[in-house]
Scaffold this motif. Structure first.
Motif, PDB file in Angstrom:
ATOM      1  N   GLU A  89       0.812  -1.220   0.000  1.00 48.33           N
ATOM      2  CA  GLU A  89       0.000   0.000   0.000  1.00 48.33           C
ATOM      3  C   GLU A  89       0.844   1.269   0.000  1.00 48.33           C
ATOM      4  O   GLU A  89       0.487   2.248  -0.621  1.00 48.33           O
ATOM      5  N   ARG A  90       1.955   1.271   0.738  1.00 48.47           N
ATOM      6  CA  ARG A  90       2.819   2.460   0.824  1.00 48.47           C
ATOM      7  C   ARG A  90       4.069   2.262  -0.016  1.00 48.47           C
ATOM      8  O   ARG A  90       4.608   1.159  -0.082  1.00 48.47           O
ATOM      9  N   ILE A  91       4.520   3.335  -0.627  1.00 46.16           N
ATOM     10  CA  ILE A  91       5.759   3.286  -1.407  1.00 46.16           C
ATOM     11  C   ILE A  91       6.825   4.053  -0.636  1.00 46.16           C
ATOM     12  O   ILE A  91       6.627   5.209  -0.275  1.00 46.16           O
ATOM     13  N   HIS A  92       7.947   3.391  -0.377  1.00 44.21           N
ATOM     14  CA  HIS A  92       9.068   4.019   0.324  1.00 44.21           C
ATOM     15  C   HIS A  92      10.118   4.405  -0.709  1.00 44.21           C
ATOM     16  O   HIS A  92      10.963   3.605  -1.096  1.00 44.21           O
ATOM     17  N   ARG A  93      10.000   5.658  -1.166  1.00 44.30           N
ATOM     18  CA  ARG A  93      10.878   6.203  -2.193  1.00 44.30           C
ATOM     19  C   ARG A  93      11.492   7.481  -1.653  1.00 44.30           C
ATOM     20  O   ARG A  93      10.845   8.244  -0.947  1.00 44.30           O
ATOM     21  N   ARG A  94      12.742   7.719  -1.998  1.00 47.53           N
ATOM     22  CA  ARG A  94      13.450   8.903  -1.514  1.00 47.53           C
ATOM     23  C   ARG A  94      14.136   9.580  -2.701  1.00 47.53           C
ATOM     24  O   ARG A  94      14.811   8.923  -3.496  1.00 47.53           O
ATOM     25  N   ASP A  95      13.958  10.878  -2.823  1.00 47.12           N
ATOM     26  CA  ASP A  95      14.627  11.653  -3.868  1.00 47.12           C
ATOM     27  C   ASP A  95      16.044  11.994  -3.420  1.00 47.12           C
ATOM     28  O   ASP A  95      16.322  12.107  -2.229  1.00 47.12           O
ATOM     29  N   GLY A  96      16.918  12.174  -4.372  1.00 46.15           N
ATOM     30  CA  GLY A  96      18.294  12.546  -4.075  1.00 46.15           C
ATOM     31  C   GLY A  96      19.179  12.273  -5.274  1.00 46.15           C
ATOM     32  O   GLY A  96      18.699  12.115  -6.401  1.00 46.15           O
ATOM     33  N   VAL A  97      20.477  12.195  -5.048  1.00 45.13           N
ATOM     34  CA  VAL A  97      21.420  11.928  -6.133  1.00 45.13           C
ATOM     35  C   VAL A  97      21.464  10.426  -6.395  1.00 45.13           C
ATOM     36  O   VAL A  97      21.258   9.607  -5.501  1.00 45.13           O
ATOM     37  N   GLY A  98      21.721  10.068  -7.630  1.00 43.82           N
ATOM     38  CA  GLY A  98      21.806   8.665  -8.013  1.00 43.82           C
ATOM     39  C   GLY A  98      20.532   8.177  -8.682  1.00 43.82           C
ATOM     40  O   GLY A  98      19.528   8.877  -8.748  1.00 43.82           O
ATOM     41  N   VAL A  99      20.603   6.952  -9.187  1.00 41.25           N
ATOM     42  CA  VAL A  99      19.485   6.335  -9.892  1.00 41.25           C
ATOM     43  C   VAL A  99      19.035   5.102  -9.123  1.00 41.25           C
ATOM     44  O   VAL A  99      19.814   4.151  -8.958  1.00 41.25           O
ATOM     45  N   PRO A 100      17.778   5.081  -8.637  1.00 44.61           N
ATOM     46  CA  PRO A 100      17.276   3.884  -7.956  1.00 44.61           C
ATOM     47  C   PRO A 100      17.155   2.714  -8.937  1.00 44.61           C
ATOM     48  O   PRO A 100      16.709   2.887 -10.072  1.00 44.61           O
ATOM     49  N   LEU A 101      17.554   1.539  -8.477  1.00 44.27           N
ATOM     50  CA  LEU A 101      17.541   0.335  -9.303  1.00 44.27           C
ATOM     51  C   LEU A 101      16.892  -0.832  -8.576  1.00 44.27           C
ATOM     52  O   LEU A 101      16.882  -0.881  -7.347  1.00 44.27           O
ATOM     53  N   VAL A 102      16.403  -1.780  -9.366  1.00 43.70           N
ATOM     54  CA  VAL A 102      16.080  -3.111  -8.872  1.00 43.70           C
ATOM     55  C   VAL A 102      17.128  -4.018  -9.483  1.00 43.70           C
ATOM     56  O   VAL A 102      17.307  -4.048 -10.703  1.00 43.70           O
ATOM     57  N   VAL A 103      17.844  -4.740  -8.637  1.00 42.29           N
ATOM     58  CA  VAL A 103      18.885  -5.649  -9.101  1.00 42.29           C
ATOM     59  C   VAL A 103      18.357  -7.069  -9.003  1.00 42.29           C
ATOM     60  O   VAL A 103      17.823  -7.472  -7.972  1.00 42.29           O
ATOM     61  N   VAL A 104      18.494  -7.818 -10.096  1.00 38.96           N
ATOM     62  CA  VAL A 104      18.151  -9.231 -10.083  1.00 38.96           C
ATOM     63  C   VAL A 104      19.449  -9.986  -9.834  1.00 38.96           C
ATOM     64  O   VAL A 104      20.411  -9.846 -10.594  1.00 38.96           O
ATOM     65  N   ARG A 105      19.465 -10.747  -8.744  1.00 37.35           N
ATOM     66  CA  ARG A 105      20.680 -11.452  -8.327  1.00 37.35           C
ATOM     67  C   ARG A 105      21.126 -12.464  -9.382  1.00 37.35           C
ATOM     68  O   ARG A 105      20.344 -13.216  -9.918  1.00 37.35           O
ATOM     69  N   SER A 106      22.410 -12.467  -9.633  1.00 35.61           N
ATOM     70  CA  SER A 106      23.030 -13.426 -10.534  1.00 35.61           C
ATOM     71  C   SER A 106      23.479 -14.638  -9.727  1.00 35.61           C
ATOM     72  O   SER A 106      23.870 -14.520  -8.575  1.00 35.61           O
ATOM     73  N   ASP A 107      23.430 -15.806 -10.321  1.00 31.74           N
ATOM     74  CA  ASP A 107      23.879 -17.026  -9.643  1.00 31.74           C
ATOM     75  C   ASP A 107      25.380 -17.241  -9.771  1.00 31.74           C
ATOM     76  O   ASP A 107      25.899 -18.277  -9.377  1.00 31.74           O
ATOM     77  N   VAL A 108      26.099 -16.245 -10.306  1.00 32.02           N
ATOM     78  CA  VAL A 108      27.539 -16.365 -10.485  1.00 32.02           C
ATOM     79  C   VAL A 108      28.272 -16.272  -9.152  1.00 32.02           C
ATOM     80  O   VAL A 108      29.326 -16.855  -8.974  1.00 32.02           O
ATOM     81  N   GLY A 109      27.693 -15.587  -8.194  1.00 31.43           N
ATOM     82  CA  GLY A 109      28.341 -15.366  -6.904  1.00 31.43           C
ATOM     83  C   GLY A 109      28.400 -16.618  -6.047  1.00 31.43           C
ATOM     84  O   GLY A 109      28.155 -17.729  -6.509  1.00 31.43           O
TER      85      GLY A 109
END
Length: 168
Positions: free
Chosen positions: A26-46
């Motif tokens: 229901e709530r979105i936790h977003r913050r403005d500032g410097v940088g680009v927000p991303l969603v990272v999909v984990r790689s199985d290489v690690g």
């Protein structure tokens, strides 16, 4: 890489976060500032991590910063964990760091199969999600929280609770 429990080799596909609306959470936790927000999909290489889902999604903020070396001026791509870092230290002082803690939850829920009734009808069906999963790699000193779903629930049952807990 700043503030992550994930290894740099686990950073797989990067998705820029845009404007979105979703019924859950229901709530979105977003913050403005410097940088680009991303969603990272984990790689199985690690490293092999027990209880971590394949292609686990997590939040990050990317920032391109100038860097000076003996060879001259260049730029450096840095990644920050927006759940742990809210400000960036610069030569002029602290500035707010952009971030979106809700986007990985929304991104994960977009392509979920709508077969939530199937396990109820066939309880011995042996679903692939019938096990314990961790949202992040084990970190000493952090208290684990276990969510147990109820009858006829789906993977988004705990989306609001997870969204609120992770920003605390």
């Amino acid at each position: 890489y700043h503030g992550f429990a994930w290894a740099p080799t686990e950073f797989g596909t990067l998705h820029c976060v845009g404007d979105y609306r979703a019924p859950q959470p229901e709530r979105i936790h977003r913050r403005d500032g410097v940088g680009v927000p991303l969603v990272v999909v984990r790689s199985d290489v690690g490293p092999q991590r027990p209880f971590i889902q394949p292609e686990r999604r997590f939040a990050a903020t990317a920032l391109v910063r100038p860097a000076w070396t003996a060879a001259g001026a260049t730029v450096r791509l840095e990644f920050y964990n927006p759940l742990r870092e809210s400000q960036l230290q610069t030569a002029c002082g602290a500035v707010p760091l952009a971030g979106d803690a809700t986007a990985p939850i929304v991104y994960a829920g977009v392509n979920l199969p709508q077969a939530w009734l199937e396990p109820f009808i066939r309880p011995a069906g042996g679903g692939t999600d019938d096990r314990l999963f961790m949202l992040e790699p084990y970190q000493p000193g952090k208290i684990p929280v276990v969510f147990i779903h109820g009858l006829l629930s789906d993977p988004l049952t705990w989306a609001d609770m997870l969204n609120e807990l992770q920003v605390q």
